[in-house]
Design a protein around this motif. Sequence first.
Motif, PDB file in Angstrom:
ATOM      1  N   GLU A 161       0.833  -1.201   0.000  1.00 50.08           N
ATOM      2  CA  GLU A 161       0.000   0.000   0.000  1.00 50.08           C
ATOM      3  C   GLU A 161       0.871   1.256   0.000  1.00 50.08           C
ATOM      4  O   GLU A 161       0.598   2.211  -0.739  1.00 50.08           O
ATOM      5  N   GLU A 165       0.930   4.048  -2.939  1.00 44.22           N
ATOM      6  CA  GLU A 165       0.598   5.431  -2.579  1.00 44.22           C
ATOM      7  C   GLU A 165       1.669   6.378  -3.110  1.00 44.22           C
ATOM      8  O   GLU A 165       1.369   7.481  -3.586  1.00 44.22           O
ATOM      9  N   VAL A 186      -4.416  -5.284  -6.766  1.00 49.47           N
ATOM     10  CA  VAL A 186      -3.680  -4.047  -6.510  1.00 49.47           C
ATOM     11  C   VAL A 186      -3.604  -3.201  -7.777  1.00 49.47           C
ATOM     12  O   VAL A 186      -3.832  -1.984  -7.751  1.00 49.47           O
TER      13      VAL A 186
END
Length: 212
Positions: A161, A165, A186
């Motif tokens: 993550e 990001e 993802v």
Amino acid sequence: GYGQIDVLEDINLSVEVGVITGIIGPNGTGKSTLLKSIIGVADTKGGEMRYKGEQLTDVQPWELLELGIAYMPQGDRVFPDMAVRDNLRVGGYVQSDAEFADRLEYVYDLYPVLEQKAGDKANSLSGGQQTMLSFGMALTNDPDLILLDEPSAGLAPDLVEQMFELIEQLRAQGMPLLVVEQSVRVLLEYSDYVYVIDGGTVRFEGEPAEIR
């Protein structure tokens, strides 16, 4: 392909400014070979590749950094017996010392652990930290385009993550990214446009919602 072995055929795709372009497909279908063809490691036997209007087909791999193209490979991504900082210097070797110093601070701000371990050998880092280092090596060149080959491989879910990001932040700054990813979930979550490669060719392309 590689020598007499053909891997990809009739591939037609584009990567636009400020867009995360994803590539998904079964294992062994040629996703990584596509990136390797762009950087000149795989053999390009026909067609053409253009970057900002410039022909890439005959450009040597080391010349791509000067053009602003960075590549984060799959698998063994760092020089294990070299210090963390020296790995980063290799990533930005076409830059002057002053330019590199600025980019080094940028990378350290993103990944403080790399500054903390700047003098340590890369093989002393955890798998996740080595992935950070590899991405940092790509960023030290201050690229205009980044090619990422399975950036989530070996990362814990929270680091995946964090990685994406950061990819989103780069996209927001106008950076185009071409991402090969093993995790379909993802990639569909973070990509703006996706190509599905199967059997060595593009079988479908569209926005993530269409592919879902």
